[in-house]
Design a protein around this motif. Structure first.
Motif, PDB file in Angstrom:
ATOM      1  N   GLY B 188       0.973  -1.365   0.138  1.00 12.50           N
ATOM      2  CA  GLY B 188      -0.038   0.069   0.019  1.00 12.50           C
ATOM      3  C   GLY B 188       0.841   1.370  -0.003  1.00 12.50           C
ATOM      4  N   ARG B 189       1.971   1.354  -0.389  1.00 13.82           N
ATOM      5  CA  ARG B 189       3.043   2.518  -0.461  1.00 13.82           C
ATOM      6  C   ARG B 189       4.050   2.295  -1.673  1.00 13.82           C
ATOM      7  NH1 ARG B 189       4.289   6.786   2.687  1.00 13.82           N
ATOM      8  NH2 ARG B 189       2.742   6.223   4.483  1.00 13.82           N
ATOM      9  N   GLU B 190       4.503   3.265  -2.336  1.00 11.01           N
ATOM     10  CA  GLU B 190       5.414   3.144  -3.201  1.00 11.01           C
ATOM     11  C   GLU B 190       6.500   4.113  -2.698  1.00 11.01           C
ATOM     12  OE1 GLU B 190       5.670   0.873  -5.434  1.00 11.01           O
ATOM     13  OE2 GLU B 190       3.543   0.261  -5.810  1.00 11.01           O
ATOM     14  N   PRO B 191       7.753   3.819  -2.861  1.00 10.60           N
ATOM     15  CA  PRO B 191       8.758   4.729  -2.573  1.00 10.60           C
ATOM     16  C   PRO B 191       8.916   5.938  -3.421  1.00 10.60           C
ATOM     17  CG  PRO B 191       9.753   2.690  -3.389  1.00 10.60           C
ATOM     18  CD  PRO B 191       8.179   2.726  -3.639  1.00 10.60           C
ATOM     19  N   VAL B 192       9.584   6.882  -2.553  1.00  5.83           N
ATOM     20  CA  VAL B 192      10.065   8.130  -3.224  1.00  5.83           C
ATOM     21  C   VAL B 192      11.260   8.800  -2.856  1.00  5.83           C
ATOM     22  CG1 VAL B 192       7.609   9.071  -3.448  1.00  5.83           C
ATOM     23  CG2 VAL B 192       8.817   9.411  -1.379  1.00  5.83           C
ATOM     24  N   MET B 193      11.799   9.409  -3.370  1.00  3.28           N
ATOM     25  CA  MET B 193      13.210  10.047  -2.781  1.00  3.28           C
ATOM     26  C   MET B 193      13.432  11.363  -3.388  1.00  3.28           C
ATOM     27  SD  MET B 193      16.200   7.804  -4.474  1.00  3.28           S
ATOM     28  CE  MET B 193      15.333   6.029  -3.889  1.00  3.28           C
ATOM     29  N   SER B 194      14.275  12.254  -2.864  1.00  2.50           N
ATOM     30  CA  SER B 194      14.361  13.814  -3.371  1.00  2.50           C
ATOM     31  C   SER B 194      15.376  13.605  -4.715  1.00  2.50           C
ATOM     32  CB  SER B 194      14.932  14.329  -2.150  1.00  2.50           C
ATOM     33  OG  SER B 194      14.055  14.982  -1.509  1.00  2.50           O
ATOM     34  N   PHE B 228       8.686   6.250  -7.651  1.00  2.00           N
ATOM     35  CA  PHE B 228       8.965   4.798  -7.898  1.00  2.00           C
ATOM     36  C   PHE B 228       7.695   4.035  -7.948  1.00  2.00           C
ATOM     37  CE2 PHE B 228      13.690   4.577  -7.485  1.00  2.00           C
ATOM     38  CZ  PHE B 228      14.000   5.711  -7.279  1.00  2.00           C
ATOM     39  N   LYS B 229       7.979   2.859  -8.778  1.00  2.00           N
ATOM     40  CA  LYS B 229       6.816   2.096  -8.829  1.00  2.00           C
ATOM     41  C   LYS B 229       7.351   0.485  -8.600  1.00  2.00           C
ATOM     42  CE  LYS B 229       2.441   1.528 -11.354  1.00  2.00           C
ATOM     43  NZ  LYS B 229       1.676   1.908 -12.554  1.00  2.00           N
ATOM     44  N   GLU B 230       7.178  -0.117  -7.688  1.00  2.00           N
ATOM     45  CA  GLU B 230       7.902  -1.106  -7.244  1.00  2.00           C
ATOM     46  C   GLU B 230       9.333  -0.523  -6.829  1.00  2.00           C
ATOM     47  OE1 GLU B 230       7.202  -5.001  -7.314  1.00  2.00           O
ATOM     48  OE2 GLU B 230       5.569  -3.912  -6.608  1.00  2.00           O
ATOM     49  N   ASP B 231      10.487  -0.995  -7.329  1.00  2.00           N
ATOM     50  CA  ASP B 231      11.516  -0.599  -7.150  1.00  2.00           C
ATOM     51  C   ASP B 231      12.183   0.168  -8.413  1.00  2.00           C
ATOM     52  OD1 ASP B 231      12.035  -2.980  -8.776  1.00  2.00           O
ATOM     53  OD2 ASP B 231      13.879  -2.924  -7.986  1.00  2.00           O
ATOM     54  N   ASP B 345       1.037   4.727  -5.483  1.00  2.00           N
ATOM     55  CA  ASP B 345       0.529   5.226  -4.247  1.00  2.00           C
ATOM     56  C   ASP B 345       1.590   5.677  -3.461  1.00  2.00           C
ATOM     57  OD1 ASP B 345      -0.819   5.967  -2.024  1.00  2.00           O
ATOM     58  OD2 ASP B 345      -1.480   4.148  -1.736  1.00  2.00           O
ATOM     59  N   ILE B 346       2.083   6.726  -3.863  1.00  2.00           N
ATOM     60  CA  ILE B 346       3.197   7.530  -2.949  1.00  2.00           C
ATOM     61  C   ILE B 346       2.799   7.812  -1.516  1.00  2.00           C
ATOM     62  CG2 ILE B 346       4.798   7.627  -4.910  1.00  2.00           C
ATOM     63  CD1 ILE B 346       4.094  10.786  -4.530  1.00  2.00           C
ATOM     64  N   PHE B 347       1.492   8.234  -1.401  1.00  2.00           N
ATOM     65  CA  PHE B 347       1.043   8.685  -0.325  1.00  2.00           C
ATOM     66  C   PHE B 347       1.029   7.530   0.971  1.00  2.00           C
ATOM     67  CE2 PHE B 347      -0.354  10.905  -3.899  1.00  2.00           C
ATOM     68  CZ  PHE B 347       0.138  11.849  -3.849  1.00  2.00           C
ATOM     69  N   PHE B 372      -5.977   2.566  -6.647  1.00  2.00           N
ATOM     70  CA  PHE B 372      -5.398   3.883  -6.065  1.00  2.00           C
ATOM     71  C   PHE B 372      -5.763   4.926  -7.319  1.00  2.00           C
ATOM     72  CE2 PHE B 372      -2.024   6.992  -6.734  1.00  2.00           C
ATOM     73  CZ  PHE B 372      -2.293   7.661  -5.434  1.00  2.00           C
ATOM     74  N   SER B 373      -5.618   4.778  -8.629  1.00  2.00           N
ATOM     75  CA  SER B 373      -5.732   5.681  -9.460  1.00  2.00           C
ATOM     76  C   SER B 373      -7.123   5.774  -9.893  1.00  2.00           C
ATOM     77  CB  SER B 373      -4.917   5.223 -10.906  1.00  2.00           C
ATOM     78  OG  SER B 373      -5.011   3.932 -11.154  1.00  2.00           O
ATOM     79  N   LYS B 374      -7.976   5.062  -9.289  1.00  2.00           N
ATOM     80  CA  LYS B 374      -9.484   4.973  -9.579  1.00  2.00           C
ATOM     81  C   LYS B 374      -9.994   5.956  -8.607  1.00  2.00           C
ATOM     82  CE  LYS B 374     -10.179   0.708 -11.806  1.00  2.00           C
ATOM     83  NZ  LYS B 374     -10.745  -0.695 -11.352  1.00  2.00           N
ATOM     84  N   ALA B 375      -9.361   6.077  -7.318  1.00  2.00           N
ATOM     85  CA  ALA B 375     -10.123   6.260  -5.965  1.00  2.00           C
ATOM     86  C   ALA B 375     -10.520   7.890  -6.461  1.00  2.00           C
ATOM     87  CB  ALA B 375      -8.921   6.244  -5.102  1.00  2.00           C
ATOM     88  N   ALA B 376     -11.594   7.895  -5.559  1.00  2.00           N
ATOM     89  CA  ALA B 376     -11.935   9.519  -5.459  1.00  2.00           C
ATOM     90  C   ALA B 376     -11.678  10.048  -4.326  1.00  2.00           C
ATOM     91  CB  ALA B 376     -13.726   9.464  -5.361  1.00  2.00           C
ATOM     92  N   VAL B 377     -11.057  11.352  -4.524  1.00  2.00           N
ATOM     93  CA  VAL B 377     -10.449  12.001  -3.296  1.00  2.00           C
ATOM     94  C   VAL B 377     -11.063  13.111  -3.009  1.00  2.00           C
ATOM     95  CG1 VAL B 377      -8.225  12.933  -2.535  1.00  2.00           C
ATOM     96  CG2 VAL B 377      -8.159  11.153  -4.347  1.00  2.00           C
ATOM     97  N   SER B 378     -11.491  13.472  -1.671  1.00  2.00           N
ATOM     98  CA  SER B 378     -11.935  14.682  -1.356  1.00  2.00           C
ATOM     99  C   SER B 378     -11.069  15.416  -0.119  1.00  2.00           C
ATOM    100  CB  SER B 378     -13.458  14.395  -0.920  1.00  2.00           C
ATOM    101  OG  SER B 378     -13.500  13.813   0.155  1.00  2.00           O
ATOM    102  N   VAL B 379     -10.906  16.691  -0.595  1.00  2.00           N
ATOM    103  CA  VAL B 379     -10.023  17.194   0.571  1.00  2.00           C
ATOM    104  C   VAL B 379     -10.823  18.341   1.567  1.00  2.00           C
ATOM    105  CG1 VAL B 379      -7.922  18.550   0.789  1.00  2.00           C
ATOM    106  CG2 VAL B 379      -8.118  16.811  -1.015  1.00  2.00           C
ATOM    107  N   LYS B 380     -10.718  18.285   2.568  1.00  2.00           N
ATOM    108  CA  LYS B 380     -11.347  19.502   3.347  1.00  2.00           C
ATOM    109  C   LYS B 380     -10.297  20.213   4.185  1.00  2.00           C
ATOM    110  CE  LYS B 380     -15.792  20.386   5.756  1.00  2.00           C
ATOM    111  NZ  LYS B 380     -14.938  21.227   6.834  1.00  2.00           N
TER     112      LYS B 380
END
Lengths: 382, 403
Positions: B188-194, B228-231, B345-347, B372-380
């Motif tokens: 449920g998470r993908e890596p990120v880096m600067s 990243f996606k996977e590695d 899903d980097i979040f 995840f790419s289909k997910a409906a996102v709402s922000v408050k």
């Protein structure tokens, strides 16, 4: 010989010994994490509850035959020769577990602290210390535990404090609680977590028989077990909160990995030595007690004071711990798959339960005879 | 007598054994590695570059003329093998436990991280306290060689820079080894880096003279977030998006945003958001994840270009509602961009889903990125602006009133 055969430890020493014995290696090795993952702390609580039943059994057996230790009771109950045969098996079991526990520690030491030092040297140094102390007697072991337990507790608390201040703890790692139900939890509880460490308390049946205050012995044993259960569960909680369930499951020594996370202001860090100390104290007590248990068995069989056996048997235990496994994976695999089922369960559960059952039947019969007289029994048989 | 017969040999034996000859390492016989860079090799799989400190140069009194660090590279098939082989060019025993930085090149990131991460995680010397970054252009090794006058050792300079950036503006995800490994393992998470880049000429930045100029010939700066996606590396976000990525993950500590005072106005006001919290609620509707982000921010007004009277409660309320709209919009834009362009899903929403909707996540975890790419996102967003610095009413407002 220069000392009487019987040595007694005080009730506080007994408490401390049981606590260090149970927490000792279990706290660092992190058994059961592979299946239970983030619910390991729940598994530890359940295991402690079941472990308490085991400890009650051991203590009850001792109370039924006050003044006799495990070996005496074995031959009292099963007769002279079957009792002696069982005693031999117990001796082998104790020596073997002693060697296993020793290997747990030497592996940790070599993996994390002394990679260049040969296993043999570390083992030799450790077992020589154990030999020396067991030679000095169980009272010395008791006093040593009393001395070290404040350090042990301080270090455990310090680790917690450092983790909190270093903001390494994230409680959401523990969610979802029981996401996959009870099944994976119960799977690790029995036999793995119940037998290691609670079932291993069986070796203390040799020491607990001779405390200074036999009246308080059962209560002390139970309190110590509850305390170690809470410490173990708390540490499982801590490890998961810091590393996450998956990481704990993959870690060789989870507590060590946890402590490696500590870094406060780039100043308080590299605290591996704390964990090594914690484990060293626990393992020292554990190896010594198992070793002592085996030695007492030899004394029981041969009627020769156990001090004559300390040096040769100690070196054998040390040697055994080296040849017991060719590599770390073999060591762990045996410890997880073979030892609990084929060694722990019979020696920790089946034989003691049998013992208790026979003792209870004996007592019941005696009471009947006492209450109704011999004739009363006969009347019933008509 | 018997007692002494055993005691004496024991003591003598422990004397011999406890000197610890095998694991003895004297400070003057080791070199401290502060940075490592991994590139793809020309002949072999990897090219490992290590940066070791030239410690006398870091001394305040004596240091000066010579280079503060020494860099050496070699090619090989595995990093584990290379790490032990560095003495082909360096004199002393290398100590990796004080490493501050690991740079990997884009080519290595495209090929995947799995192959060398195992060694890093397994090694007892390498700890979890160094930053991992990606060098987008050129060789990763170059990043380890650009000198800087204040923090003379390049790795330490970057490490400090990233820590400060994270603290002040939330512009660095602070990615450590454990984070990468955890996100690789978690469904449920993908890596990120600067991402870092070199501004100026990398060749000239490698010399000590780079430290003698007011405008250094070369400077390493933060230039975005690698996804990243996977590695494997799949793309990047600009550095401006990083605070929002952290916000959605509830990891943001502080950031600054500016927004137009009123809709379609060209003048802007700036707020410093200090206490940011994200509450993530997960739901599932018709097999599609519903992600509700409840954001709580607190902050202060740093400045305004508009003629608004900042001694009025009403103005604060207006700014608060503008902050809320703008923040929500940008956060949503970033999430939707990641959803549509990268589907990765980097979040860590998947991890949250696992916690809140365990059964559903267990069912979809094999294809979570698609869900995840289909997910409906709402922000408050709920913004609270508390104060506005040393001045109440801006001079612009007073001027307009009087003029």
């Amino acid at each position: 010989m220069h000392s009487p055969l019987l040595e007694r430890i005080s009730i506080l020493q007994q408490f401390v010994l049981i606590f260090l014995f149970q927490v000792g290696s279990a706290i660092v090795v992190g058994a059961g994490a592979a299946d239970a993952k983030q619910d390991l702390w729940i598994a530890e609580i359940v295991a402690c509850a079941i472990g308490l039943i085991l400890v009650v059994i051991y203590v009850y057996i001792l109370r039924l035959k006050p003044g006799y230790d495990l070996y005496d009771i074995l031959s009292l109950v099963f007769g002279r020769w079957p009792g002696r045969l069982l005693a031999v098996l117990y001796i082998l079991y104790f020596f073997y577990i002693s060697a296993r526990v020793l290997r747990d520690f030497t592996e940790l030491l070599i993996i994390d602290v002394l990679p260049e030092t040969p296993l043999e040297i570390v083992t030799l140094l450790f077992i020589l210390t154990v030999i020396y102390m067991v030679y000095m007697g169980i009272e010395v072991l008791g006093r040593m535990s009393e001395t070290f337990v404040p350090y042990f507790i301080t270090f455990v608390l310090l680790i917690t404090l450092f983790l909190i201040f270093g903001q390494d703890i994230s409680v959401e790692n523990l969610l979802p609680v029981l996401g996959d139900g009870w099944e994976p939890v119960l799977k690790v509880v029995f036999p793995e977590l119940v037998t290691f460490p609670y079932g291993e308390t069986v070796v203390l049946m040799i020491i607990m028989a001779h405390t200074t205050h036999p009246r308080y012995m059962p209560l002390t044993a139970l309190l110590a077990t509850v305390l170690s259960g809470s410490v173990l569960s708390y540490h499982a909680f801590l490890m998961i909160a810091v590393l996450g369930g998956d990481m704990v499951a993959r870690s060789t020594f989870p507590l060590l990995s946890v402590v490696r996370e500590v870094s406060i202001a780039n100043f308080i860090e590299r605290l591996d030595a704390l964990v090594v100390f914690i484990m060293m104290v626990g393992i020292f007590v554990k190896v010594s007690l198992f070793f002592y248990g085996g030695l007492k068995g030899l004394e029981f069989l041969t009627r020769i004071p156990f001090r004559h056996f300390v040096l040769p048997c100690g070196l054998m235990v040390g040697f055994l711990s080296i040849i017991i496994a060719a590599n770390f994976a073999e060591h762990i695999e045996e410890g997880v798959q073979i030892v609990p089922l084929f060694f722990h369960v019979p020696f920790q559960i089946i034989i003691p339960v049998l013992l208790l059952a026979v003792l209870l039947i004996q007592r019941w019969r005696q009471r009947r005879v006492k209450r109704h007289g011999f004739r009363g029994t006969l009347q019933k048989w008509k | 007598m018997n007692r002494h017969g055993i005691l004496l040999p024991l003591l003598l034996l422990s004397l011999i054994c406890q000197t610890g000859c095998w694991d003895r390492r004297e400070v003057n016989e080791v070199s401290v590695v502060t940075g490592m860079a991994i590139d793809t090799g020309e002949e072999m799989k990897y090219r490992l570059t290590v940066e070791v400190i030239n410690s006398p140069e870091l001394n305040q009194q004596q240091g000066g003329a010579a280079a503060p660090a020494i860099v050496y590279w070699r090619e090989g098939h595995t990093i584990a093998e290379l790490a032990q082989k560095m003495n082909t060019g360096l004199t002393r025993d290398l100590v990796f436990s004080h490493m501050r930085l690991l740079v990997i090149s884009l080519d290595v990131a495209r090929e995947g991280l799995f192959d060398f991460l195992d060694y890093l995680e397994r090694s007892r010397e390498i700890r979890n306290d160094f930053e991992i970054i990606l060098a987008r252009k050129g060789k990763a090794a170059d990043v380890l060689q650009i000198t800087y006058p204040v923090q003379k050792v390049p790795s330490i300079k970057l490490n400090t820079q990233m820590q400060t950036l994270k603290r002040e503006w939330g512009g660095d995800p602070d990615i450590r080894l454990k984070d990468i490994v955890n996100s690789l393992m978690s469904p449920g998470r993908e890596p990120v880096m600067s991402i870092v880049k070199i501004r100026g000429s990398a060749e000239e930045g490698k010399s000590v003279s780079n430290m003698e100029k007011v405008t250094p010939d070369a400077l390493v700066f933060m230039d975005g977030l690698a996804i990243f996606k996977e590695d494997k590396y799949v793309g990047s976000l600009p550095v401006e998006a990083i605070p929002y990525v952290l916000l959605a993950d509830n990891k943001l500590r502080e950031t600054v945003i500016s927004a137009a005072c009123r809709e379609n106005a060209s003048e802007r006001f700036t707020v410093d958001l200090k206490d940011t919290r994200a509450k993530i609620k997960m739901a599932v509707k018709d097999d599609i994840p519903q992600i509700h982000l409840g954001i709580e921010v607190e902050g202060q007004i740093d400045g305004t270009e508009c003629a608004d009277d900042l001694s009025k409660k009403k103005v604060y309320q207006a700014y608060e509602s503008r902050t809320e709209t703008v923040l929500a919009q940008r956060l949503k834009d970033v999430i939707v961009l990641v959803q549509t362009r990268y589907g990765s899903d980097i979040f860590g929403f998947g991890e949250e889903m696992n916690r809140q909707q365990h059964d559903y996540f267990q069912r979809v975890k094999g294809r979570w990125n698609i869900q995840f790419s289909k997910a409906a996102v709402s922000v408050k967003v709920n913004a609270k602006l508390r104060r506005a610095g040393l001045v109440t009413n801006t001079f612009k407002a007073v001027e307009q009133k009087e003029g």
